[in-house]
Design an enzyme around this catalytic site. Structure first.
Site, PDB file in Angstrom:
ATOM      1  N   ASP A  17       0.824  -1.209   0.000  1.00 19.69           N
ATOM      2  CA  ASP A  17       0.000   0.000   0.000  1.00 19.69           C
ATOM      3  C   ASP A  17       0.864   1.268   0.000  1.00 19.69           C
ATOM      4  O   ASP A  17       1.967   1.272   0.553  1.00 19.69           O
ATOM      5  CB  ASP A  17      -0.910  -0.032   1.237  1.00 19.69           C
ATOM      6  N   ASN A  65     -10.348  -2.915  -5.813  1.00 24.24           N
ATOM      7  CA  ASN A  65      -9.517  -2.028  -6.647  1.00 24.24           C
ATOM      8  C   ASN A  65     -10.030  -1.966  -8.083  1.00 24.24           C
ATOM      9  O   ASN A  65      -9.794  -0.991  -8.799  1.00 24.24           O
ATOM     10  CB  ASN A  65      -8.055  -2.502  -6.707  1.00 24.24           C
ATOM     11  N   ARG A 178       2.090  -4.943   6.062  1.00 25.47           N
ATOM     12  CA  ARG A 178       1.358  -3.930   5.297  1.00 25.47           C
ATOM     13  C   ARG A 178       2.122  -2.621   5.385  1.00 25.47           C
ATOM     14  O   ARG A 178       2.413  -2.141   6.487  1.00 25.47           O
ATOM     15  CB  ARG A 178      -0.062  -3.725   5.841  1.00 25.47           C
TER      16      ARG A 178
HETATM   17  C1  FPP Z   1      -2.423  -0.125  -3.298  1.00 20.33           C
HETATM   18  O1  FPP Z   1      -1.772   1.096  -3.066  1.00 20.33           O
HETATM   19  C2  FPP Z   1      -1.700  -0.829  -4.368  1.00 20.33           C
HETATM   20  C3  FPP Z   1      -2.239  -1.188  -5.560  1.00 20.33           C
HETATM   21  C4  FPP Z   1      -3.660  -0.988  -5.890  1.00 20.33           C
HETATM   22  C5  FPP Z   1      -1.428  -1.790  -6.619  1.00 20.33           C
HETATM   23  C6  FPP Z   1      -0.148  -2.403  -6.171  1.00 20.33           C
HETATM   24  C7  FPP Z   1       0.627  -2.846  -7.340  1.00 20.33           C
HETATM   25  C8  FPP Z   1       1.969  -2.823  -7.432  1.00 20.33           C
HETATM   26  C9  FPP Z   1       2.866  -2.402  -6.345  1.00 20.33           C
HETATM   27  C10 FPP Z   1       2.716  -3.250  -8.615  1.00 20.33           C
HETATM   28  C11 FPP Z   1       1.940  -3.766  -9.722  1.00 20.33           C
HETATM   29  C12 FPP Z   1       2.077  -5.197  -9.794  1.00 20.33           C
HETATM   30  C13 FPP Z   1       1.445  -5.919 -10.721  1.00 20.33           C
HETATM   31  C14 FPP Z   1       1.653  -7.374 -10.762  1.00 20.33           C
HETATM   32  C15 FPP Z   1       0.543  -5.271 -11.687  1.00 20.33           C
HETATM   33  P1  FPP Z   1      -2.249   2.460  -3.748  1.00 20.33           P
HETATM   34  O2  FPP Z   1      -1.454   2.616  -4.963  1.00 20.33           O
HETATM   35  O3  FPP Z   1      -3.700   2.447  -3.859  1.00 20.33           O
HETATM   36  O4  FPP Z   1      -1.718   3.523  -2.727  1.00 20.33           O
HETATM   37  P2  FPP Z   1      -2.474   4.753  -2.028  1.00 20.33           P
HETATM   38  O5  FPP Z   1      -3.192   4.167  -0.859  1.00 20.33           O
HETATM   39  O6  FPP Z   1      -1.344   5.618  -1.621  1.00 20.33           O
HETATM   40  O7  FPP Z   1      -3.367   5.405  -3.021  1.00 20.33           O
END
Ligand code: FPP
Length: 238
Positions: A17, A65, A178
């Site tokens: 995250d 998501n 996390r």
């Molecule tokens: C949540 O944090 C993370 C995600 C929705 C995507 C995580 C994906 C990757 C790290 C790499 C991609 C990997 C593949 C296999 C496609 P957020 O980005 O929503 O963070 P925030 O809470 O700061 O908005």
């Protein structure tokens, strides 16, 4: 430098995250955060296997998501199209079997094809495992597994339910990390997490370093895992 860690988790799971917030704090688009997150994900996986971990599960995309704006999802799928096969080949070259956990029918067909190809390339491997949770939700996983049992007309047991999950046959996670300051599981591995140790980091995922992973493992090694028993019972079993 790899520190001496007295007890390494056999199975570590990571909720990655904070990519979006990390990018925003640098005046960059969220897609930049995901790209950096993906690079970090690969680095952490390699470091975790070097430290002696057998199974890694990462939460890359939840069923929730999938309700994000089309532009953000397209960015994630583009990352997958451009890098997934190459990166998975790199990580799995050490004999790691890849499994994608989730309802892949919710993903675009060409992305499903890439996943099929990556999984097929490691199908003959055993011993070490890598799970990428994509279009994954623990409630959906549980309902699906329960429906399988209903179809067979069999009563569910803890063992049969566990075997029917996407992670069937694998050890439960010992440690769930996390990043990104939040302290919740967000529909991740709810059944498998029954006795997992939880570790929360305030760092955003792209800045969660190999040293931070070692710190989490050192913290894990200090935890007393009694699985409901007393200290005395555990000592007697050792
Ligand atoms: C949540 O944090 C993370 C995600 C929705 C995507 C995580 C994906 C990757 C790290 C790499 C991609 C990997 C593949 C296999 C496609 P957020 O980005 O929503 O963070 P925030 O809470 O700061 O908005």
């Amino acid at each position: 430098m790899v520190k001496k860690i007295t007890r390494v988790p056999k199975h570590v799971a990571i909720i990655m995250d904070g990519n979006g917030r990390w990018a925003k704090s640098r005046m960059m688009p969220r897609s930049y955060g995901h790209r950096q997150g993906m690079h970090r994900m690969i680095g952490l996986m390699e470091h975790a296997y070097d430290l002696g971990v057998d199974y890694i599960t990462v939460y890359a995309l939840s069923t929730e998501n999938l309700k994000r704006p089309k532009e953000e999802l397209d960015g994630l799928f583009t990352l997958l199209r451009d890098h997934f096969l190459e990166y998975m080949r790199k990580v799995c070259a050490r004999g790691v079997k890849l499994k994608v956990l989730g309802d892949v029918s919710l993903l675009p067909e060409d992305v499903r094809e890439i996943i099929r190809e990556a999984e097929a390339e490691t199908a003959g491997f055993s011993g070490k495992g890598l799970n990428i949770a994509l279009a994954y939700g623990a409630r959906e996983e549980l309902v699906r597994a329960a429906n399988e049992a209903v179809k067979k007309g069999e009563p569910l047991t803890e063992e049969s339910l566990s075997a029917a999950l996407y992670t069937g046959g694998q050890p439960d996670p010992d440690l769930i990390i996390r990043t990104g300051k939040e302290k919740r599981l967000s529909n991740f591995l709810l059944y498998q997490a029954a006795y997992a140790e939880l570790y929360f980091s305030d760092k955003m995922f792209p800045e969660f370093s190999d040293a931070d992973l070692e710190k989490a493992f050192v913290d894990y090694a200090k935890r007393a895992r009694r699985f409901g028993k007393t200290d005395e019972q555990c000592k007697a079993e050792d």
